[in-house]
Design an enzyme around this catalytic site. Structure first.
Site, short mmCIF file in Angstrom:
data_model
loop_
_atom_site.label_atom_id
_atom_site.label_comp_id
_atom_site.label_asym_id
_atom_site.label_seq_id
_atom_site.Cartn_x
_atom_site.Cartn_y
_atom_site.Cartn_z
N LYS A 53 35.29 31.82 43.34
CA LYS A 53 36.72 31.85 42.99
C LYS A 53 37.57 31.70 44.24
O LYS A 53 38.57 30.99 44.25
CB LYS A 53 37.04 33.17 42.26
CG LYS A 53 36.50 33.19 40.84
CD LYS A 53 36.50 34.58 40.21
CE LYS A 53 35.74 34.53 38.89
NZ LYS A 53 35.54 35.83 38.27
N GLN A 104 37.16 41.98 38.47
CA GLN A 104 35.82 41.39 38.31
C GLN A 104 34.93 42.34 37.49
O GLN A 104 34.77 43.51 37.85
CB GLN A 104 35.20 41.12 39.70
CG GLN A 104 33.89 40.39 39.66
CD GLN A 104 34.00 38.95 39.11
OE1 GLN A 104 34.95 38.23 39.42
NE2 GLN A 104 33.05 38.55 38.31
N ASP A 142 43.02 36.75 33.35
CA ASP A 142 41.84 36.64 32.46
C ASP A 142 42.21 36.86 31.00
O ASP A 142 41.33 36.83 30.13
CB ASP A 142 40.78 37.68 32.88
CG ASP A 142 39.53 37.01 33.43
OD1 ASP A 142 39.41 35.79 33.28
OD2 ASP A 142 38.69 37.73 34.01
#
Ligand code: NAP
Length: 276
Positions: free
Chosen positions: A48, A92, A115
């Site tokens: 990322k 994460q 997300d």
């Protein structure tokens, strides 16, 4: 039969994002919160970071020890919410067991929830009010669009119902007028359902679980799984045997995973454009 090329489509999306980022009169920045040292998470976070740098998006990694306190993570996310230079926040996953994942996710401001996992953003997706979705689900839709696979009216089976992958994929494809069966570990006669699917999405985390017997001839098979077997990465689909039967299949590696990172960049941009 065609094997989908994730690297090429991801590169196209990345260069589109890079072009859009250049046109903006402000900098974008992704802050990633990483707890512990899960080896897979370390790799994903590095990917990322590299992808952000490639397209001109700033990146900050905030690390917490495996044994950290829930309140410390929450406090940090609240700080990130307030920082104007941080435009996107990603927690994460997975988190160590002692932390409450839902409570920590809900701390992220929906405007920075890249997300799409907060109740506010996930709810909009569930109600069909928005196409803004978790990156992997968006990546799956992008693959189908790019490969000109008709979705409307098609039978889809999604195997796996996680909030990160299976469930939002079902919601997104339903919004695009597919008829979607969402399957999970308690589903009975799974094979009967998947065999009818024009599009089969598999996200269960079980190496080579889906064999030829589960797949309809000329189906589109999207393999989300990432598993390590004898040091080699493989998906949830028995690729070699299943591919001969399909119209299109995504490989692992080189398929959905490439798209997830590309769609993360697109989601960072979308948050900024407020096009959710
Ligand atoms: P997860 O949270 O562990 O969820 C797994 C899902 O699979 C659950 O809904 C579970 O059912 C279902 N399942 C397990 N065994 C099953 C079986 N035998 N038959 C039917 N359903 C079964 O996993 P996840 O986060 O969704 O990830 C799934 C896989 O995708 C993993 O390999 C992960 O590494 C990979 N992944 C890849 C990407 C990418 O970018 N390519 C992104 C995210 C995840 P229950 O709900 O009943 O337990």
């Amino acid at each position: 039969m065609k094997v989908f090329d994730g690297k090429t489509l991801a590169m196209v999306i990345k260069s589109q994002v890079a072009g859009e980022v250049k046109k903006l009169n402000k900098k974008l920045k992704l802050a990633v919160v990483l707890v512990g040292q899960n080896p897979a998470s370390e790799i994903y976070v590095r990917n990322k970071e590299r992808a952000c740098k490639d397209v001109g998006i700033d990146f900050e990694l905030i690390r917490f020890a495996e044994t950290c306190k829930q309140l410390d993570v929450i406090k940090k996310i609240k700080e990130l919410n307030k920082k104007p230079e941080v435009t996107a926040i990603l927690l994460q996953l997975p988190l160590p067991k002692h932390l409450n994942e839902r409570d920590i996710i809900e701390t992220i401001s929906p405007e920075k929830d890249v997300d799409c996992l907060t109740q506010a953003n996930f709810g909009k997706l569930a109600l069909g009010l928005s196409d803004f979705a978790p990156c992997t689900a968006s990546g799956i839709l992008e693959i189908l669009k790019a490969e000109q696979i008709a979705i409307q009216g098609k039978r889809v089976a999604v195997v796996g119902r996680s909030a990160l992958v299976g469930l939002p994929t079902q919601m997104l494809l339903t919004k695009h007028d597919a008829t979607v069966a969402l399957c999970h570990s308690k589903t009975q006669k799974l094979k009967k359902i998947t065999k009818k699917a024009d599009i089969l999405v598999v996200a269960i985390g079980k190496p080579n679980f889906i064999t030829k017997k589960y797949v309809k001839r000329h189906a589109v098979v999207i393999d989300v799984g990432i598993n390590k077997v004898n040091g080699k990465i493989c998906g949830d689909v028995d690729f070699k045997k299943v591919k001969k039967k399909t119209h299109l299949i995504t490989p692992v590696p080189g398929g959905v995973g490439q798209m997830t990172v590309a769609m993360l960049l697109k989601n960072i941009l979308l948050l900024n454009l407020e096009k959710k």
